[in-house]
Design a protein around this motif. Structure first.
Motif, PDB file in Angstrom:
ATOM      1  N   UNK D 500      43.140  43.330  32.395  1.00 30.88           N
ATOM      2  CA  UNK D 500      44.096  42.363  31.852  1.00 30.88           C
ATOM      3  C   UNK D 500      44.871  43.053  30.741  1.00 30.88           C
ATOM      4  N   UNK D 501      46.175  42.954  30.788  1.00 33.07           N
ATOM      5  CA  UNK D 501      47.027  43.576  29.773  1.00 33.07           C
ATOM      6  C   UNK D 501      47.495  42.511  28.783  1.00 33.07           C
ATOM      7  N   UNK D 502      47.326  42.813  27.511  1.00 33.03           N
ATOM      8  CA  UNK D 502      47.744  41.860  26.470  1.00 33.03           C
ATOM      9  C   UNK D 502      48.362  42.610  25.301  1.00 33.03           C
ATOM     10  N   UNK D 503      48.897  41.832  24.389  1.00 30.92           N
ATOM     11  CA  UNK D 503      49.282  42.370  23.076  1.00 30.92           C
ATOM     12  C   UNK D 503      48.645  41.489  22.013  1.00 30.92           C
ATOM     13  N   UNK D 527      41.514  22.546  18.628  1.00 30.78           N
ATOM     14  CA  UNK D 527      42.101  23.871  18.489  1.00 30.78           C
ATOM     15  C   UNK D 527      41.122  24.948  18.971  1.00 30.78           C
ATOM     16  N   UNK D 528      39.834  24.740  18.672  1.00 32.04           N
ATOM     17  CA  UNK D 528      38.900  25.809  19.021  1.00 32.04           C
ATOM     18  C   UNK D 528      38.670  25.878  20.524  1.00 32.04           C
ATOM     19  N   UNK D 529      38.723  24.736  21.219  1.00 33.39           N
ATOM     20  CA  UNK D 529      38.582  24.889  22.674  1.00 33.39           C
ATOM     21  C   UNK D 529      39.849  25.383  23.323  1.00 33.39           C
ATOM     22  N   UNK D 530      40.953  25.311  22.611  1.00 31.37           N
ATOM     23  CA  UNK D 530      42.211  25.814  23.154  1.00 31.37           C
ATOM     24  C   UNK D 530      42.206  27.337  23.227  1.00 31.37           C
ATOM     25  N   UNK D 531      41.645  27.973  22.217  1.00 36.82           N
ATOM     26  CA  UNK D 531      41.734  29.434  22.109  1.00 36.82           C
ATOM     27  C   UNK D 531      40.781  30.138  23.091  1.00 36.82           C
ATOM     28  N   UNK D 532      41.270  31.250  23.623  1.00 41.04           N
ATOM     29  CA  UNK D 532      40.454  32.046  24.544  1.00 41.04           C
ATOM     30  C   UNK D 532      40.170  33.394  23.889  1.00 41.04           C
ATOM     31  N   UNK D 533      38.892  33.696  23.704  1.00 38.40           N
ATOM     32  CA  UNK D 533      38.614  34.979  23.057  1.00 38.40           C
ATOM     33  C   UNK D 533      38.488  36.092  24.093  1.00 38.40           C
ATOM     34  N   UNK D 534      38.317  37.328  23.594  1.00 42.79           N
ATOM     35  CA  UNK D 534      38.347  38.493  24.487  1.00 42.79           C
ATOM     36  C   UNK D 534      37.243  38.431  25.536  1.00 42.79           C
ATOM     37  N   UNK D 535      36.064  38.026  25.083  1.00 43.09           N
ATOM     38  CA  UNK D 535      34.946  37.997  26.020  1.00 43.09           C
ATOM     39  C   UNK D 535      35.192  36.967  27.116  1.00 43.09           C
ATOM     40  N   UNK D 536      35.696  35.815  26.685  1.00 43.82           N
ATOM     41  CA  UNK D 536      35.920  34.753  27.660  1.00 43.82           C
ATOM     42  C   UNK D 536      37.006  35.136  28.656  1.00 43.82           C
ATOM     43  N   UNK D 537      38.069  35.754  28.170  1.00 43.80           N
ATOM     44  CA  UNK D 537      39.158  36.061  29.104  1.00 43.80           C
ATOM     45  C   UNK D 537      38.713  37.104  30.128  1.00 43.80           C
ATOM     46  N   UNK D 538      37.853  38.024  29.699  1.00 48.80           N
ATOM     47  CA  UNK D 538      37.360  39.009  30.658  1.00 48.80           C
ATOM     48  C   UNK D 538      36.440  38.354  31.690  1.00 48.80           C
ATOM     49  N   UNK D 540      36.607  35.036  32.622  1.00 45.14           N
ATOM     50  CA  UNK D 540      37.470  34.234  33.489  1.00 45.14           C
ATOM     51  C   UNK D 540      38.271  35.128  34.418  1.00 45.14           C
ATOM     52  N   UNK D 541      38.781  36.207  33.853  1.00 44.56           N
ATOM     53  CA  UNK D 541      39.669  37.082  34.601  1.00 44.56           C
ATOM     54  C   UNK D 541      38.940  38.198  35.328  1.00 44.56           C
ATOM     55  N   UNK D 542      37.616  38.158  35.344  1.00 44.71           N
ATOM     56  CA  UNK D 542      36.789  39.165  36.014  1.00 44.71           C
ATOM     57  C   UNK D 542      37.271  40.578  35.669  1.00 44.71           C
ATOM     58  N   UNK D 543      37.690  40.765  34.436  1.00 47.51           N
ATOM     59  CA  UNK D 543      38.327  42.035  34.080  1.00 47.51           C
ATOM     60  C   UNK D 543      37.297  43.028  33.561  1.00 47.51           C
TER      61      UNK D 543
END
Lengths: 413, 305, 274, 556
Positions: D500-503, D527-538, D540-543
Motif C-alpha cells: 500500500x502506498x501512502x504519504x 473520531x477514534x473509530x474513524x482513523x485507520x492505523x498502519x497495522x490495521x490498514x496492512x 485490511x489491505x493484506x499488505x
C-alpha cells in the motif's frame, strides 16, 4: 473493575460508544446499553472456556479439525451457511468455499434479499445515518419491529439533541414504542397492519404522483391520513424512509420494498428524498459485501465446478436444503448465536458463538470468537458505507472464525 | 387508325397503354355497420384522382363481407398509390388519420399479404401518437395492433401496412359518335371493371374526360389537354380522331400488378364495345408517350390473343 | 428417422443443466458422440450416456423421457425444433428460448420461459412460481413467444413480462402480473391476492373474478372492446377452453392500474362467480 | 538471490534510454546495477529480441471502495455472464462491467500493470476501500481521499478558516485514511445536491454554505501543495458530462492560480455546444490551455464502445445523467456528511452521435496535448470502459490508419464534427512508456516505481514485439512483480499481495480537538473509530508493507 470502550456488533447500528465492565469472563455494559447488547454480553459473559465437541463429546480443537476435514473430504456438495462473521472470517469462508466447491448463503438471506432484489431490479436512492441525523426534516418509519431490531436508532439517529422533524409511522405500533419517539416531534401515525402494507405503499405512490385514485379506508388508515401523509412527503426538504427488511415478513415483500423505492425516486425528482433501509445485523451486509467484491456477484452463490455463479432461486440455503441436493452442511456463525437448521441425516459441522448449546449433536461443533468480544474484527454498518473495527474486549476465549477456517484450509491442502 | 382487330364491329387501334411503376398499399376498413365503413372509405379515397394534383391516387377496390374481414365486421378495401414509398407513407398516414381514425366504430387493417409485401409502412405505428401516451400496443395472432382511445371507445389499427410495387396509368380511350354514347360505353366499362380485384379507377365515376399529354406551352405546367383527342380542336390541330368522332372518354386504371390491369382493360373494353357501332362507339385506343415514360406497355392487340 | 430420445436412467443427486440437449447442439452428431457429451451438475460431470439411455436419431425432434425436477434449463436457448418432456421438468424450462417448441407432459418448475423471446412452451400440468418472468437482476421478463399452462401456475406469473402471451387454464398464485410491462396474460381460473401489483402496462384477462382488487386499480366500466375481442378469438388455436371462453364473448369488467406505478395496465374480468 | 534478464531492448524513459539493449539485474526484488564482484547469478531469463519496460501504473482506476461494489451488486446478471474459472493459482470469479477484485488483480498483472490507484476513496469508506484493494491481488495499491464536499471543510471555509487549519485537516485526513493524495469531486456540488441544488458552476455559491467551487479548489490545491504531497490535487471538475462544460473546466484550471493540479477524466469535461445537436468537441480549446499551463496534468478517461457501468462520487451529476443509463437501473447515495456516490450503467454505442463524439474527443485530447509527461492513459475504469481495453487504446494512439478505420465506422455525423481524422500524430513506444510508467510514478512521488534504475522495485514487463501493438500490450511474455514472475503470456503464475502506498505529511495534531467535537456533534461514529492505523490498514489491505512516500513541506 476495568472499563473498556467497545463497539457493539449485535445489530447493524454498530454503536461504537459503549463502555463495558470486564470482570474475568463476565461482561456488563455500563454506557450505551440496549436490550440486544445486554442480552448478548450477559450470555457470552456466562461462558467460561468453551470447548469443541465431536458428536456432542468434548474434544480438542485439533481433533475437531481432523473430524471436520473428514466430513468435508467426504462431501461432494457442501453448503456453507450462517455467515454472521466479520470480514476476515468471510474472507476465509470464501477461500474455503472456492476450495471445496460449496454453495454459500447467509442465514438471513431471504430477508436481505428483499432489499437486494429491489436494488438489482429497480435501483435506489439511499442515505446514511449521519445524513439522516443531520438533515432529515421528515422521516417515514415503515414496519413495527425496527425499534426492537435497532434499539438505539431513535436515540442516535432519529432524535439526538432534540432535532425537530416530522415523523410518520406506517404500521401499528404498540404504545411503548410510541413513547420512545421524540416528544416534541410532529407525528402522523398510520396504523396499518402488515398485510395492508403493499396496498398502502402503492396508494402513497399514486397520491404523491397525483393520480386520480379514490382512497377509501385502507387497511385501517383513513383517506385523510393517507392524503396528509402524501402532502407531508411532498413538502419535505430532505425526507427519509426507514424500514427494516426483517419486519416486512410476508411472501414477496420485495414488491412492497420496490413500491417504497419508487416513492423515493419520484419524490427525489422535485425535492431531496432518500431511503434508509436498516440492515447490517448478523453481519448480513458484511458477508454479502465481501462475497460481492471478491467474486463480482452477490449472495447466494455457488462455487461449484471451479466457477462462481449467482442465483437466489437455485442457491438460497433454504432451497438447496429443501431440494436435498447438499450432502454436508458447514455452519459458520459468530454473532447471532443462531443454530443451524435441522437437516436430519446430513453431516454437519458447526462453528458457533461460545454460548450456543445445540439441541442435537452435530458431527463437530467448534466454538469461535465473537467479533468485538473475544477477537477484534471488522463489520459493515447498516447503512452500507461504513466499516468499523470492533476491538477485542477480553483475553482468552475461543479462536476467531478466520483462525479456525485457515487451519482447516491448511489441513485440507 | 392502324386497326388491330374488331370487337362487336368496333375497331381497336393497334397501340398500347403506357403505364409506370408506383408504390401501393391496401387498407381494409371495417366498422360496426357497412354504412360507417363506407363513409370512412369514401372519405379516405376522396380527392385522389391523380398524383399530379393530389399527391396520391386512391379508390375503393371492393366491399368486403363480414366473413372476409379480420374482425368479422363489414368492411371496405381501398387501394392507395403514390410515386414513392415516402409519399405513400405520408398520404397513408394523412388519409387513415383524418378519414378512418375520425369515423365512428371503424378499425383499420393491413390488406397486403405478408408474402407480397415489398416493404412495410407505418400505419398504427404512425397514428398512435394521437393517443398522447394513452395508446396501447397489443400483439394479436402474431400481428401488432395499436389501440388508440377515442370518444366512442378505441380505434384499433394494425401497426404496419404492406407496400407493393404497383402500376399506375393503365388506360384506354373510348371514341364515340357523341357524348351520350361515350358516357354509356364508359359506364358499362366501369361497372365491369369494378369486379376485377387489385385495381382501382381513381377518377370520378371511374372516368376521366381531360385526357392529357406531356408538356404545355405554359412553363409552369408539366401536362396539358390532349389536343389530338379533343373534338372541338379538329381542324385546328393534328387530330388523332377518326371521322365521326364526337366525344372521347378515358378510363385510367391503377393496379397492384400488370395481370390485374390487363384483365381490367380486357373486361372494360369488351363492355364498352358491347352493342357495337350501333351503340355509337367509333373506336377504342389507348394513351402512350411513345414508350419513353413507363416500362409497362399494355398492347390492345392482346385482346385478340 | 425417429425422434432422438433421452430416457433418464436415474435421478441425479443434484440439479443438472441439460440445456445442451437441444437441436442446435446435437445436430450432425452420432448417438455415440452424443452419449459422450457432458452435462454439469454440482461438482460432478455426467456423461449423457451415463445419465440417459439414448435412442433415435432425429435431432430436430428430441424427447426427454422419465424426466424429473433435477433436470434444469431444459430447452434453454432453444431456437428451433421440437422438444418433448415426459415427466417433470425442473426450473428454467425454456429459459431465453427464441424459437421452436417445448411440450411437457407433466409438471414444470419455477421460472419457466424466463426471459424467453420466441417459440412456444406447452405444459400439461402445473408450473412453479415466476412463469414467464426473468432471471434475478434482469429488468424484463418474457419478451416474446407463447406459454400455455394447462394446470395451475405459482405466484408471480408474468412478473416483469415485456411481450408475448402467457395462458393459464387453471389458477394462478399471488401477485399475478406483478410489475408487468406489456404483453398479455390470461388466467381462466382464479388468481391469488394483489394481482397486477406495480403493473405498468399490459393486459391481464381473468376468467373468474378475484375476491379483491388492489385499491390502486380504478374501475373503467364494462366494455366489449374490439381489440379484446380479436385477442380472445386469436386464442382459439390454444385449445378448447380458450375457444369457448372467446365464443362466450363476454362483456368484460375493465380495471386500470396500478396507479401507484404509471397505471397504464388493464385487468379484464369476465362476469360471474369469484 | 540474483536474477539476470538478458538481451532485451530497454525502454525506460525515466533514464532517457531509447531501446538500448542491455542486461537487467534483480537482487531480492530490487533492481541493481550489476552483480557484486564474484556474485553468482542464480537465474537468467533469456529476453533476447524482446522489449522491456517497467511495470505499468494506473493512476486512476476505480478498484476499491463501496461504489464499485454497489455496481457489482446492481448488475449480477451481467457479472454472472462473464465467469472466470479457477486455475491452480487463481480463484473463481467474474469479470463483468464491474469486475471482481480478484479478476481485477489477475488481469492487471497479466497486462503488465504492477500498481493501481483508487482515485475516489471516501474517508468514511476508507476501510472498505482498503479491504477491496487488499483482495485485489498482485498489484500495489494506493488511494486518494475525497475532500471538498465534506461538511467539516465546507464549514471551515464558510467560516473563513485560516490556511493552516485547512492544511492540518487535509494532512489529518491523509493519515486517518491511509491515502496517497487528495481528490476533489465536483467541488461543493455533492454537498449542494443534498440541499436540492441540482447544478453548481465554478463561481456559483453553494446554497447553504455560500462558498463557491473556485474557493474550494484553490484552498485544497494550496493545502496539498504546501504540505508537499507529491501528487497535486486530483480534480474531477464541475459539470461532468454536461454539454458546454468546457467553460467550467477552463475556469477550474484558472481556479488553481498556478498551483499544480491534476484534471481527471478530462474527456468528460471537454464538451462544447456547437452544431445542430448542441453537443461538440472542445478538445482543441482544452488542449491549448493544458499545453500552456505547465502546472496542469491530466488523464483522459477515454470511452470505449460497449456495456459498462459508471461509478462516481458525483451524486449530483450521476442523478442528472441517470436518464441516459442502460440498463435503466441506478443508485444514488448521500453519504455521511462526507460525500456521495452515483452508480449508473451505460452502454456506449458507436452508432450513437453523442457516444461516438465522446470517443473522438478522448482521442483528440490524447493527440493534441503535446507533453506525454502530463497526459495519462485511462478509461476512468470502469466509467469509460474496462481497463482491459488499454491495449486497444494504445493501438488507437500508435496506429493512425487503424484509428481512422474505426473513425470511419462510427456515427458519421459525429465523425464529421471531429478533428480526429486530421490528427497525424502517432505515439511512439517511448511515449507510451512515459504515459503509463515514468510519468505516473513521477507525479505520484513513487521514487522506486515506473523505472528500471538501481533501487527500483523489480517490476519488469517483457513484451514480444508485434506489428499490432494491441497484441503486444495485451499479453506480455513475462511480468515480474518485485522480482517474482507473476504472469506469463496472459496467464497468472503466482498470486502475491502488493504493498500500500501512502504519504504522511507533518501537521499540527491540535486539529483533532476541533474534529472530535465535530464528530460528537454530527457523526454517528467516534473520531477514534474513524482513523485507520498502519497495522490495521496492512491487515485490511493484506499488505506485506506500507510504502510511505516522502513529502517536502512547502509551508511559508
Amino acid at each position: 473493575m476495568p472499563l473498556r470502550g467497545a463497539t457493539c456488533g449485535f445489530c447493524g447500528l454498530l454503536c461504537d460508544d459503549l463502555e463495558v465492565e470486564v470482570d474475568g469472563a463476565a461482561l456488563r455494559v455500563v454506557r450505551g446499553a440496549c436490550a440486544r447488547s445486554e442480552a448478548a454480553l450477559a450470555a457470552l459473559g456466562a461462558v467460561v472456556d468453551p470447548v469443541p465437541r465431536i458428536a456432542g463429546k468434548p474434544a480438542s480443537l485439533d481433533a475437531a479439525l481432523a473430524a471436520t476435514v473428514e466430513v468435508l473430504r467426504a462431501a461432494r456438495r457442501p453448503v456453507i451457511g450462517g455467515l454472521d462473521v466479520d470480514v476476515a472470517g468471510m474472507r476465509s469462508v470464501l477461500a474455503l468455499a472456492r476450495r471445496i466447491g460449496a454453495v454459500v448463503d447467509h442465514a438471513g438471506g431471504s430477508i436481505k434479499y428483499r432489499n437486494l432484489h429491489v436494488l438489482q431490479e429497480f435501483g435506489g436512492i439511499t442515505t446514511t445515518f449521519a445524513e439522516a441525523r443531520n438533515r432529515a426534516d421528515l422521516v417515514l418509519l415503515v414496519g413495527d419491529g425496527w425499534w426492537r431490531r435497532f434499539p438505539r436508532f431513535v436515540e442516535r439517529i432519529l432524535a439526538p439533541n432534540g432535532t425537530e422533524r416530522r415523523i410518520v409511522t406506517l404500521s401499528a405500533l404498540d404504545p411503548a414504542t410510541r413513547l420512545t419517539l421524540p416528544k416534541d416531534a410532529d407525528v402522523l401515525a398510520l396504523d396499518a397492519p402488515l398485510t395492508g402494507m403493499p396496498a398502502v405503499c402503492s396508494m402513497l405512490n399514486a397520491l404523491v404522483e397525483e393520480r386520480p385514485v379514490k382512497p377509501a379506508r385502507l387497511a385501517g388508515v383513513t383517506p385523510q391520513a393517507l392524503q396528509r401523509c402524501a402532502e407531508w412527503l411532498r413538502a419535505a426538504q430532505y425526507g427519509v424512509i426507514v424500514w427494516s427488511a426483517a419486519d416486512l415478513d410476508w411472501p414477496h415483500a420485495e414488491l412492497t420494498v420496490q413500491a417504497i423505492a419508487r416513492l423515493v425516486r419520484t419524490l427525489n425528482g422535485t425535492t431531496r428524498f432518500a431511503a434508509l433501509p436498516l440492515a447490517g445485523s448478523d453481519a448480513d451486509l458484511t458477508a454479502n459485501a465481501v462475497q460481492t467484491w471478491q467474486s463480482g456477484v452477490p449472495l447466494p452463490a455457488s462455487y461449484a465446478n471451479r466457477s462462481v455463479d449467482f442465483d437466489p432461486n437455485r442457491y438460497a440455503l433454504r432451497n438447496v436444503l429443501a431440494r436435498g441436493e447438499a450432502d454436508a452442511l458447514l455452519w459458520v456463525s459468530s454473532l447471532s448465536g443462531a443454530a443451524p437448521p435441522p437437516v436430519p441425516g446430513m453431516p454437519c459441522v458447526v462453528l458457533t458463538r461460545a454460548d450456543v448449546e445445540l439441541d442435537t449433536a452435530a458431527n463437530v461443533q467448534i466454538p469461535v470468537a465473537t467479533p468485538g468480544i473475544d477477537a477484534a474484527g471488522h463489520l459493515l454498518r447498516g447503512d452500507k458505507v461504513i466499516t468499523l473495527r470492533l476491538p477485542r474486549l477480553r483475553e482468552g476465549g475461543p479462536p476467531a472464525v478466520s483462525t479456525v477456517l485457515d487451519l482447516l484450509l491448511a489441513r485440507l491442502g | 387508325m392502324n386497326v388491330a382487330g374488331e370487337i362487336e364491329g368496333v375497331p381497336i387501334e393497334d397501340t398500347f397503354a403506357e403505364a409506370f411503376g408506383m408504390r401501393a398499399t391496401r387498407l381494409v376498413i371495417t366498422a360496426e355497420t357497412r354504412a360507417w365503413a363506407r363513409h370512412a372509405a369514401v372519405s379516405a379515397t376522396g380527392f385522389a384522382t391523380s398524383v399530379i394534383g393530389c399527391g396520391c391516387e386512391a379508390g375503393i377496390e371492393r366491399e368486403l363481407t363480414a366473413r372476409e374481414t379480420p374482425d368479422g365486421r363489414p368492411g371496405v378495401a381501398i387501394l392507395i398509390f403514390a410515386m414513392s414509398s415516402k409519399d405513400l407513407q405520408k398520404h397513408l398516414e394523412r388519409r387513415a388519420g383524418q378519414c378512418v381514425l375520425t369515423c365512428p366504430t371503424t378499425a383499420a387493417f393491413n390488406g397486403v399479404p405478408k408474402e407480397i409485401a415489398h416493404e412495410w409502412l407505418q400505419l398504427g405505428g404512425a397514428l398512435r401518437y394521437f393517443g398522447d401516451g394513452w395508446q396501447i400496443s397489443k400483439l394479436i395472432g402474431g400481428k401488432r395492433y395499436w389501440r388508440i382511445p377515442v370518444m366512442d371507445g378505441e380505434f384499433v389499427c394494425e401497426e404496419k401496412a404492406g407496400l407493393v410495387k404497383g402500376i399506375g396509368g393503365g388506360n384506354f380511350l373510348i371514341l364515340a359518335a357523341d357524348g351520350d354514347s361515350a358516357r354509356g360505353a364508359a359506364e358499362r366499362a366501369v361497372a365491369a371493371m369494378r369486379k376485377v380485384r387489385n385495381v382501382i379507377l381513381p377518377f370520378p365515376g371511374g372516368v376521366v374526360r381531360s385526357g392529357s399529354k406531356v408538356g404545355s406551352k405554359y412553363k409552369a405546367l408539366i401536362a396539358s389537354t390532349n389536343d389530338a383527342y379533343c373534338p372541338t380542336l379538329v381542324g385546328l390541330t393534328r387530330s388523332a380522331l377518326p371521322e365521326g368522332t364526337g366525344a372521347v372518354l378515358e378510363i385510367v386504371i391503377d393496379g397492384l400488378d400488370a395481370a390485374s390491369i390487363a384483365q381490367a382493360m380486357d373486361v372494360g373494353i369488351r363492355a364498352a364495345c358491347h352493342g357495337g357501332t350501333d351503340a355509337g362507339v367509333v373506336g377504342i385506343t389507348a394513351g402512350n408517350y411513345g414508350g419513353k415514360l413507363g416500362p409497362h406497355h399494355f398492347h390492345l392487340k392482346a385482346l385478340f390473343a | 428417422m425417429s425422434a432422438l430420445k433421452f430416457v433418464l436412467r436415474h435421478s441425479p443427486p443434484s440439479a443438472v443443466d441439460v440445456s445442451g440437449l437441444r437441436p442446435a447442439m446435437l445436430a450432425g452428431k452420432s448417438r455415440k458422440e452424443i452419449a459422450q457429451l457432458s452435462l454439469t451438475g454440482w461438482n460432478e460431470v455426467h456423461r449423457v450416456g451415463d445419465l440417459f439411455a439414448v435412442r433415435g436419431d432425429d435431432a430436430q425432434r428430441i424427447v426427454i423421457d422419465g424426466a424429473d425436477e433435477r433436470l434444469v434449463r431444459i430447452g434453454a436457448g432453444l431456437d428451433s425444433g421440437e422438444l418433448t418432456v415426459v415427466g417433470a421438468a425442473g426450473d428454467y424450462l425454456g429459459e431465453s428460448m427464441r424459437g421452436g417448441s417445448i411440450v411437457v407432459r407433466g409438471d414444470a418448475g419455477a421460472l419457466i420461459g424466463a426471459g424467453m423471446r420466441g417459440g412456444r412452451i406447452d405444459v400439461s400440468g402445473n408450473v412453479g412460481a415466476f412463469a414467464g418472468s426473468g432471471r434475478a437482476g434482469t429488468l424484463q421478463g418474457m419478451a416474446g413467444g407463447v406459454i400455455v399452462v394447462r394446470g395451475n401456475a405459482g405466484d408471480r406469473a408474468a412478473d416483469r413480462m415485456r411481450r408475448g402471451l402467457l395462458l393459464i387454464e387453471g389458477n394462478a398464485g399471488d401477485y399475478c402480473a406483478s410489475r408487468m410491462l406489456a404483453g398479455t396474460t390470461v388466467v381462466l381460473g382464479r388468481v391469488g391476492i394483489d394481482a397486477g401489483y406495480l403493473m405498468r402496462r399490459g393486459t391481464l384477462v381473468l376468467g373468474r373474478s378475484p375476491h379483491e382488487l388492489l385499491p390502486t386499480f380504478n374501475h373503467n366500466g364494462w366494455h366489449d372492446l374490439l381489440a379484446i375481442r380479436l385477442l380472445l378469438e386469436s386464442l382459439a388455436v390454444y385449445g378448447k377452453r380458450f375457444q369457448s371462453f372467446a365464443r362466450s364473448r363476454p362483456s368484460l369488467s375493465r380495471w386500470l392500474g396500478d396507479l401507484g406505478c404509471d397505471g397504464k395496465g388493464e385487468i379484464l374480468i369476465a362476469p360471474g362467480r369469484p | 538471490m540474483l536474477t539476470r534478464l538478458s538481451g532485451a531492448r530497454i525502454v525506460d524513459p525515466a533514464h532517457g534510454t531509447q531501446q538500448d539493449v542491455r542486461d537487467l539485474y534483480v537482487r531480492d526484488g530490487r533492481m541493481v546495477d550489476r552483480p557484486r564482484d564474484g556474485e553468482r547469478i542464480d537465474r537468467t531469463w533469456d529476453a533476447a529480441g524482446t522489449i522491456v519496460m517497467a511495470g505499468a501504473i494506473d493512476l486512476h482506476t476505480h478498484i476499491g471502495g463501496g461504489k464499485v461494489n454497489i455496481a457489482r451488486g446492481l448488475l449480477p446478471e451481467l457479472g454472472r455472464q462473464h465467469s472466470l474459472a479457477a486455475t491452480d493459482v487463481c480463484g473463481a470469479c467474474t469479470i463483468g462491467p464491474a469486475p471482481s477484485t480478484l479478476a481485477t488483480g489477475y488481469r492487471y498483472a497479466a497486462m503488465g500493470y504492477t500498481a493501481c490507484f483508487e482515485p475516489a476513496m471516501l474517508p468514511v469508506n476508507a476501510r472498505q476501500a482498503h479491504m477491496e484493494m487488499g483482495d485485489t491481488p498482485i498489484v500495489d495499491k494506493g488511494a486518494y481521499a475525497m475532500l471538498g464536499n465534506d461538511d467539516f471543510l465546507l464549514r471551515l471555509l464558510a467560516d473563513g478558516a485560516n490556511r493552516a487549519e485547512i492544511r492540518d485537516y487535509v494532512a489529518w485526513t491523509l493519515h486517518a485514511t491511509q491515502a496517497i493524495g487528495i481528490k476533489v469531486v465536483n467541488a461543493g456540488g455533492i454537498s449542494a445536491f443534498k440541499f436540492n441544488q441540482r447544478s453548481l458552476d465554478v463561481d456559483e455559491a453553494h446554497v447553504h454554505y455560500g462558498i463557491t467551487p473556485r474557493t474550494i479548489l484553490r484552498e485544497l490545491a494550496r493545502a496539498v501543495h504546501d504540505l508537499g504531497v507529491p501528487h497535486p490535487l486530483h480534480v474531477h471538475s464541475s459539470n461532468l458530462g454536461v454539454p458546454g462544460n468546457v467553460d467550467s473546466t477552463l475556469a477550474t484550471i484558472d481556479a488553481a492560480e498556478g498551483l499544480p493540479i491534476h484534471l481527471t477524466h478530462l474527456q468528460f469535461h471537454s464538451y462544447g455546444t456547437e452544431g445542430d445537436r448542441k453537443f461538440s468537441s472542445a478538445a482543441a480549446r482544452i488542449a491549448e490551455k493544458v499545453n500552456a499551463s505547465p502546472n496542469v496534468s491530466v488523464d483522459v478517461g477515454q470511452i470505449l464502445f460497449g456495456q459498462t457501468v459508471t461509478a462516481s462520487g458525483d451524486s449530483m451529476l450521476q442523478c442528472r445523467n441517470s436518464r441516459h443509463g442502460r440498463p435503466p437501473k441506478w443508485v444514488v447515495m448521500d453519504i455521511e456528511c462526507d460525500a456521495g456516490c452515483g452508480v449508473v450503467p451505460f452502454r456506449y454505442r458507436d452508432r450513437d452521435f453523442v457516444n461516438a463524439l465522446q470517443w473522438a474527443i478522448g482521442l483528440e485530447l490524447f493527440l493534441m496535448i503535446r507533453d506525454p509527461w502530463r497526459v495519462f492513459l485511462t478509461t476512468d475504469h470502469p466509467n469509460g470502459g474496462p481497463f482491459t481495453s488499454y491495449p486497444h487504446l494504445i493501438k488507437l494512439l500508435m496506429d493512425r490508419s487503424f484509428r481512422n478505420g474505426v473513425l470511419a465506422s462510427i456515427n458519421p455525423e459525429a465523425a464529421a464534427m471531429s478533428a480526429l481524422g486530421s490528427l497525424e500524430r502517432e505515439y511512439s513506444l517511448h511515449e507510451i512508456a512515459i504515459m503509463t510508467r515514468a510519468a505516473p510514478a513521477r507525479i505520484l512521488g513513487l521514487e522506486d516505481q515506473g523505472h528500471l534504475g538501481p533501487g527500483a522495485a523489480a517490476n519488469i514487463v517483457v513484451y514480444e514485439p508485434h506489428p499490432d501493438p494491441e497484441v503486444m500490450f495485451a499479453t506480455p511474455r513475462w511480468v515480474f512483480k518485485d522480482g517474482e514472475l507473476v504472469a506469463e503470456r496472459g496467464e497468472v503464475k503466482t498470486v502475491i499481495c502488493g504493498a500500500i502506498h501512502t504519504v504522511k505529511p507533518d501537521f499540527d495534531r491540535g486539529i483533532e480537538r476541533k474534529l472530535k467535537g465535530w464528530f460528537e456533534q454530527h457523526h454517528t461514529q467516534s473520531l477514534s473509530s474513524f482513523k485507520i492505523d498502519d497495522e490495521e490498514v496492512c491487515e485490511c489491505g493484506r499488505a506485506p508493507r506500507l510504502a510511505v512516500h516522502a513529502c517536502r513541506a512547502r509551508t511559508a
